[in-house]
Design a protein around this motif. Structure first.
Motif, PDB file in Angstrom:
ATOM      1  N   UNK A   1       3.954  19.481   3.359  1.00  0.00           N
ATOM      2  CA  UNK A   1       4.421  18.532   4.356  1.00  0.00           C
ATOM      3  C   UNK A   1       5.314  19.261   5.116  1.00  0.00           C
ATOM      4  N   UNK A   2       6.485  20.171   4.697  1.00  0.00           N
ATOM      5  CA  UNK A   2       7.092  20.755   5.402  1.00  0.00           C
ATOM      6  C   UNK A   2       6.612  22.047   6.076  1.00  0.00           C
ATOM      7  N   UNK A   3       6.316  22.190   7.642  1.00  0.00           N
ATOM      8  CA  UNK A   3       5.640  23.327   7.997  1.00  0.00           C
ATOM      9  C   UNK A   3       6.636  24.641   8.321  1.00  0.00           C
ATOM     10  N   UNK A   4       6.058  25.676   8.380  1.00  0.00           N
ATOM     11  CA  UNK A   4       6.844  26.896   8.779  1.00  0.00           C
ATOM     12  C   UNK A   4       6.372  27.354  10.165  1.00  0.00           C
ATOM     13  N   UNK A   5       7.400  28.197  10.863  1.00  0.00           N
ATOM     14  CA  UNK A   5       7.245  28.506  12.195  1.00  0.00           C
ATOM     15  C   UNK A   5       5.727  29.226  12.288  1.00  0.00           C
ATOM     16  N   UNK A   6       5.448  30.065  11.401  1.00  0.00           N
ATOM     17  CA  UNK A   6       4.370  30.736  11.449  1.00  0.00           C
ATOM     18  C   UNK A   6       3.015  29.713  11.392  1.00  0.00           C
ATOM     19  N   UNK A   7       3.037  28.757  10.817  1.00  0.00           N
ATOM     20  CA  UNK A   7       1.940  27.819  10.956  1.00  0.00           C
ATOM     21  C   UNK A   7       2.011  27.161  12.345  1.00  0.00           C
TER      22      UNK A   7
ATOM     23  N   UNK B   1      12.472  10.668   5.294  1.00  0.00           N
ATOM     24  CA  UNK B   1      11.348  11.188   5.889  1.00  0.00           C
ATOM     25  C   UNK B   1      10.482  11.743   4.973  1.00  0.00           C
ATOM     26  N   UNK B   2      10.507  12.326   3.669  1.00  0.00           N
ATOM     27  CA  UNK B   2       9.745  12.919   2.842  1.00  0.00           C
ATOM     28  C   UNK B   2       8.556  11.758   2.776  1.00  0.00           C
ATOM     29  N   UNK B   3       8.973  10.561   2.753  1.00  0.00           N
ATOM     30  CA  UNK B   3       7.810   9.526   2.191  1.00  0.00           C
ATOM     31  C   UNK B   3       6.852   9.316   3.840  1.00  0.00           C
ATOM     32  N   UNK B   4       6.850   9.945   4.756  1.00  0.00           N
ATOM     33  CA  UNK B   4       6.230   9.755   5.816  1.00  0.00           C
ATOM     34  C   UNK B   4       4.682  10.007   5.453  1.00  0.00           C
TER      35      UNK B   4
ATOM     36  N   UNK C   1       0.774  -1.202  -0.103  1.00  0.00           N
ATOM     37  CA  UNK C   1      -0.274  -0.111  -0.008  1.00  0.00           C
ATOM     38  C   UNK C   1       0.981   1.115   0.024  1.00  0.00           C
ATOM     39  N   UNK C   2       1.826   1.100   0.805  1.00  0.00           N
ATOM     40  CA  UNK C   2       2.998   2.441   0.772  1.00  0.00           C
ATOM     41  C   UNK C   2       3.520   2.567  -0.584  1.00  0.00           C
ATOM     42  N   UNK C   3       3.816   1.752  -1.287  1.00  0.00           N
ATOM     43  CA  UNK C   3       4.474   1.670  -2.413  1.00  0.00           C
ATOM     44  C   UNK C   3       3.499   2.165  -3.506  1.00  0.00           C
ATOM     45  N   UNK C   4       2.294   1.773  -3.558  1.00  0.00           N
ATOM     46  CA  UNK C   4       1.133   2.318  -4.488  1.00  0.00           C
ATOM     47  C   UNK C   4       0.717   3.677  -4.228  1.00  0.00           C
ATOM     48  N   UNK C   5       0.870   4.140  -2.912  1.00  0.00           N
ATOM     49  CA  UNK C   5       0.401   5.545  -2.359  1.00  0.00           C
ATOM     50  C   UNK C   5       1.833   6.440  -3.070  1.00  0.00           C
ATOM     51  N   UNK C   6       3.063   5.856  -3.049  1.00  0.00           N
ATOM     52  CA  UNK C   6       3.909   6.801  -3.486  1.00  0.00           C
ATOM     53  C   UNK C   6       4.010   6.815  -4.915  1.00  0.00           C
ATOM     54  N   UNK C   7       3.747   5.912  -5.831  1.00  0.00           N
ATOM     55  CA  UNK C   7       3.732   5.847  -6.897  1.00  0.00           C
ATOM     56  C   UNK C   7       2.642   6.624  -7.688  1.00  0.00           C
TER      57      UNK C   7
END
Length: 223
Positions: A207-213, A151-154, A119-125
């Motif tokens: 996926x990558x948050x900022x301090x303001x967020x 980490x980018x695949x979390x 399932x992880x592989x299918x979601x990534x693709x």
């Protein structure tokens, strides 16, 4: 924590709880099942357990050095039952004291079992073309190899991922020199963006948050 820590995305509470191994004297569990559970949590099998995040097997004995402990633990099996749990002196490899129960945390911030890999592989693709890098990363995911670099695949491993701060009830955050923190993150975002462009990342852009967020989340912020 550092700026990267406060803006980090994490697995959901449910996933974090599931990632912890609980062992106790009298527990019935097959030795090879325990080995499998350790491997999928990032632990490396070695001949002698001396370093954090490693384990070794000798007959009916499993030595483990949990990431959340300061010593090695020796699990002694009698058939499929845990007979004893003992602390081990790393230098002498001799037992020192008994424990009735221990908790073993995963080595990395990402946890999944082998039934989830397809399932992880299918979601990534769905979001990524099968480039040479993506293919290499998928092999790492299948083999639980170098998960600290993936980490980018979390979001594909745990779709219910959540910002670090939301794991706490009624958090109070103290920010020292907020302007400096924001400036630091702007530089970090530039580096992250350049990296994502270099690897042709086409995944979840938010996926990558900022301090303001982070400041907008329900919490008491003190500057």
């Amino acid at each position: 924590t550092c700026t990267e820590g406060i803006t980090k995305q994490m697995m959901s509470k449910e996933k974090i709880k599931a990632s912890t191994i609980k062992l106790h004297v009298g527990q019935v569990i097959k030795l090879n099942k325990l080995v499998e559970q350790l491997v999928i949590r990032g632990y490396k099998k070695v001949s002698i357990t001396e370093e954090l995040g490693t384990f070794s097997v000798r007959g009916s004995i499993v030595d483990i050095y949990p990431i959340n402990k300061d010593t090695v633990y020796r699990i002694n099996f009698f058939d499929d039952e845990i007979e004893t749990i003992k602390k081990v002196n790393i230098t002498t490899q001799m037992s020192e004291g008994k424990e009735e129960i221990i908790h073993i945390f995963p080595l990395y911030d990402m946890y999944y079992d082998n039934t989830e890999i397809d399932t992880i592989e299918k979601n990534i693709l769905k979001d990524h073309s099968l480039t040479e890098k993506v293919e290499k990363d998928l092999r790492k995911i299948k083999n639980y190899d170098s998960l600290d670099q993936l980490y980018i695949y979390l979001p594909y491993i745990d779709p219910n991922y959540t910002p670090f701060i939301t794991l706490f009830d009624n958090p109070i955050c103290f920010f020292e020199d907020l302007n400096n923190i924001i400036d630091h993150q702007k530089a970090a975002i530039t580096e992250i963006t350049e990296y994502l462009l270099s690897v042709k990342y086409t995944g979840k852009k938010d996926f990558f948050l900022t301090v303001e967020e982070i400041l907008s989340f329900p919490s008491k912020n003190i500057f």
